[in-house]
Design a protein around this motif. Structure first.
Motif, PDB file in Angstrom:
ATOM      1  N   SER A  12       0.806  -1.221   0.000  1.00  0.00           N
ATOM      2  CA  SER A  12       0.000   0.000   0.000  1.00  0.00           C
ATOM      3  C   SER A  12       0.843   1.278   0.000  1.00  0.00           C
ATOM      4  O   SER A  12       1.554   1.576   0.966  1.00  0.00           O
ATOM      5  CB  SER A  12      -0.919   0.012   1.231  1.00  0.00           C
ATOM      6  OG  SER A  12      -1.453   1.306   1.409  1.00  0.00           O
ATOM      7  N   ASN A  14      -0.523   4.180   0.112  1.00  0.00           N
ATOM      8  CA  ASN A  14      -1.159   5.063   1.101  1.00  0.00           C
ATOM      9  C   ASN A  14      -0.512   4.850   2.470  1.00  0.00           C
ATOM     10  O   ASN A  14      -0.245   5.809   3.203  1.00  0.00           O
ATOM     11  CB  ASN A  14      -2.662   4.786   1.174  1.00  0.00           C
ATOM     12  CG  ASN A  14      -3.380   5.201  -0.092  1.00  0.00           C
ATOM     13  OD1 ASN A  14      -3.220   6.319  -0.563  1.00  0.00           O
ATOM     14  ND2 ASN A  14      -4.160   4.301  -0.668  1.00  0.00           N
ATOM     15  N   ARG A  17       3.276   6.292   2.725  1.00  0.00           N
ATOM     16  CA  ARG A  17       3.471   7.696   3.106  1.00  0.00           C
ATOM     17  C   ARG A  17       3.724   7.814   4.609  1.00  0.00           C
ATOM     18  O   ARG A  17       4.630   8.504   5.056  1.00  0.00           O
ATOM     19  CB  ARG A  17       2.231   8.519   2.791  1.00  0.00           C
ATOM     20  CG  ARG A  17       1.903   8.658   1.350  1.00  0.00           C
ATOM     21  CD  ARG A  17       0.798   9.707   1.218  1.00  0.00           C
ATOM     22  NE  ARG A  17       0.351   9.795  -0.136  1.00  0.00           N
ATOM     23  CZ  ARG A  17      -0.784   9.225  -0.590  1.00  0.00           C
ATOM     24  NH1 ARG A  17      -1.563   8.546   0.227  1.00  0.00           N
ATOM     25  NH2 ARG A  17      -1.107   9.351  -1.847  1.00  0.00           N
ATOM     26  N   GLY A  54     -12.821   1.879   7.182  1.00  0.00           N
ATOM     27  CA  GLY A  54     -12.392   0.609   6.592  1.00  0.00           C
ATOM     28  C   GLY A  54     -11.141   0.733   5.741  1.00  0.00           C
ATOM     29  O   GLY A  54     -11.018   0.058   4.714  1.00  0.00           O
ATOM     30  N   GLU A  55     -10.213   1.594   6.138  1.00  0.00           N
ATOM     31  CA  GLU A  55      -8.995   1.806   5.344  1.00  0.00           C
ATOM     32  C   GLU A  55      -7.737   1.645   6.197  1.00  0.00           C
ATOM     33  O   GLU A  55      -7.773   1.806   7.409  1.00  0.00           O
ATOM     34  CB  GLU A  55      -8.973   3.237   4.775  1.00  0.00           C
ATOM     35  CG  GLU A  55     -10.027   3.528   3.732  1.00  0.00           C
ATOM     36  CD  GLU A  55      -9.936   4.955   3.186  1.00  0.00           C
ATOM     37  OE1 GLU A  55     -10.392   5.178   2.078  1.00  0.00           O
ATOM     38  OE2 GLU A  55      -9.416   5.845   3.897  1.00  0.00           O
ATOM     39  N   ALA A  56      -6.630   1.376   5.532  1.00  0.00           N
ATOM     40  CA  ALA A  56      -5.295   1.513   6.108  1.00  0.00           C
ATOM     41  C   ALA A  56      -4.621   2.641   5.307  1.00  0.00           C
ATOM     42  O   ALA A  56      -4.964   2.814   4.136  1.00  0.00           O
ATOM     43  CB  ALA A  56      -4.516   0.215   5.958  1.00  0.00           C
ATOM     44  N   PRO A  57      -3.727   3.433   5.875  1.00  0.00           N
ATOM     45  CA  PRO A  57      -3.092   3.294   7.184  1.00  0.00           C
ATOM     46  C   PRO A  57      -3.924   3.867   8.324  1.00  0.00           C
ATOM     47  O   PRO A  57      -4.794   4.712   8.107  1.00  0.00           O
ATOM     48  CB  PRO A  57      -1.823   4.151   7.025  1.00  0.00           C
ATOM     49  CG  PRO A  57      -2.236   5.264   6.116  1.00  0.00           C
ATOM     50  CD  PRO A  57      -3.197   4.629   5.145  1.00  0.00           C
ATOM     51  N   GLN A  68      -6.302   8.599   7.397  1.00  0.00           N
ATOM     52  CA  GLN A  68      -6.020   9.460   6.244  1.00  0.00           C
ATOM     53  C   GLN A  68      -4.538   9.863   6.295  1.00  0.00           C
ATOM     54  O   GLN A  68      -4.102  10.583   7.201  1.00  0.00           O
ATOM     55  CB  GLN A  68      -6.919  10.699   6.166  1.00  0.00           C
ATOM     56  CG  GLN A  68      -8.388  10.367   5.911  1.00  0.00           C
ATOM     57  CD  GLN A  68      -8.623   9.648   4.580  1.00  0.00           C
ATOM     58  OE1 GLN A  68      -7.888   9.836   3.619  1.00  0.00           O
ATOM     59  NE2 GLN A  68      -9.641   8.806   4.532  1.00  0.00           N
ATOM     60  N   SER A  69      -3.781   9.391   5.308  1.00  0.00           N
ATOM     61  CA  SER A  69      -2.333   9.600   5.341  1.00  0.00           C
ATOM     62  C   SER A  69      -1.965  11.078   5.418  1.00  0.00           C
ATOM     63  O   SER A  69      -0.987  11.442   6.078  1.00  0.00           O
ATOM     64  CB  SER A  69      -1.673   8.928   4.134  1.00  0.00           C
ATOM     65  OG  SER A  69      -2.198   9.445   2.932  1.00  0.00           O
ATOM     66  N   TYR A 163       2.943   5.829  -4.194  1.00  0.00           N
ATOM     67  CA  TYR A 163       3.083   4.639  -5.053  1.00  0.00           C
ATOM     68  C   TYR A 163       4.280   4.723  -5.993  1.00  0.00           C
ATOM     69  O   TYR A 163       4.470   3.844  -6.824  1.00  0.00           O
ATOM     70  CB  TYR A 163       1.795   4.430  -5.871  1.00  0.00           C
ATOM     71  CG  TYR A 163       0.702   3.810  -5.020  1.00  0.00           C
ATOM     72  CD1 TYR A 163       0.578   2.424  -4.908  1.00  0.00           C
ATOM     73  CD2 TYR A 163      -0.169   4.603  -4.294  1.00  0.00           C
ATOM     74  CE1 TYR A 163      -0.378   1.853  -4.101  1.00  0.00           C
ATOM     75  CE2 TYR A 163      -1.143   4.047  -3.481  1.00  0.00           C
ATOM     76  CZ  TYR A 163      -1.244   2.666  -3.392  1.00  0.00           C
ATOM     77  OH  TYR A 163      -2.184   2.101  -2.576  1.00  0.00           O
TER      78      TYR A 163
END
Ligand SMILES: N[C@@H](CCC(=O)N[C@@H](CS)C(=O)NCC(=O)O)C(=O)O
Length: 209
Positions: A12, A14, A17, A54-57, A68-69, A163
């Motif tokens: 990832s 995201n 970062r 429902g997200e990483a990081p 939220q990065s 990325y």
């Protein structure tokens, strides 16, 4: 126990970062592996206890869980005093490039790389068109500049790394070669103390079967 914990996985950008920023500022941190490819971010436990989005990081620090990065970068820059944009104008400028990056640069590159194995050619062609145009904007911005904002790296540069270091074979095109000013900037970022490649910094690579 380390000061910071980062829910993340190696594939990832995201997550990269946040992981890269933690390493660049010399933070005491450890990664907590998120088994994204087995659906962990879609479980009720993850959404209930770790991140409702429902997200990483996700960055865990004291009693906070930050997501939220861009928010994580901002938090870490303020706490450490490193990679901070200087003054209000630069702060706004960094935010401007971070939002552009999240939405238009890495915001297309991440899904493109993910969908490459599944998607129909027309979908990929659409994404590739957006990617080429948006990377050209970044390339123009970096042409003749050391970093995105001024002559020092800020959180806007860390965000843009998302990325961009993943292997060219995974995208089917070579960002550094196709956009020379981005290529030179990627090489510069690599010289910062604490820089590591995403596959060396976060758990989960290579993918277990
Ligand atoms: N804008 C978010 C994006 C986070 C994101 O999309 N992470 C992906 C992993 S690369 C994710 O967890 N996706 C889960 C999903 O969309 O269901 C950030 O910068 O943190």
């Amino acid at each position: 126990m380390p000061e910071y914990e980062l829910y993340c996985f190696a594939q990832s950008g995201n997550c990269y970062r946040a992981a890269l920023m933690l390493n660049l500022i010399g933070a005491d941190w450890k990664p907590l592996f998120v088994d994204f490819f087995k659906g962990q971010t879609r479980t009720p436990e993850y959404r209930g206890e770790i991140n409702e989005m429902g997200e990483a990081p996700v960055l865990a620090h004291n009693n906070k869980k930050l997501t939220q990065s861009g928010v994580i970068l901002n938090y870490l820059a303020k706490r450490s005093g490193q990679f901070l944009p200087f003054g209000e104008d630069q702060e706004l400028e960094a935010l401007r490039w971070i939002i552009y990056d999240n939405q238009k640069v890495n915001g297309f590159l991440g899904p493109y790389r993910f969908l490459k194995t599944l998607a129909r050619p027309a979908v990929l062609a659409f994404f590739k068109g957006r990617i080429d145009g948006n990377l050209a904007i970044i390339n123009k911005r970096l042409d003749g500049r050391q970093y995105l904002i001024g002559d020092k790296p800020t959180i806007a540069d860390v965000s843009l790394c998302g990325y961009l270091y993943y292997p060219a074979e995974e995208f089917g095109f070579d960002i550094a070669k196709d956009h020379p000013a981005i290529g030179a900037w990627l090489t510069r970022m690599k010289t910062l103390p604490g820089w590591k490649h995403p596959y060396d910094l976060m758990p989960g690579h290579p993918l277990a079967g």
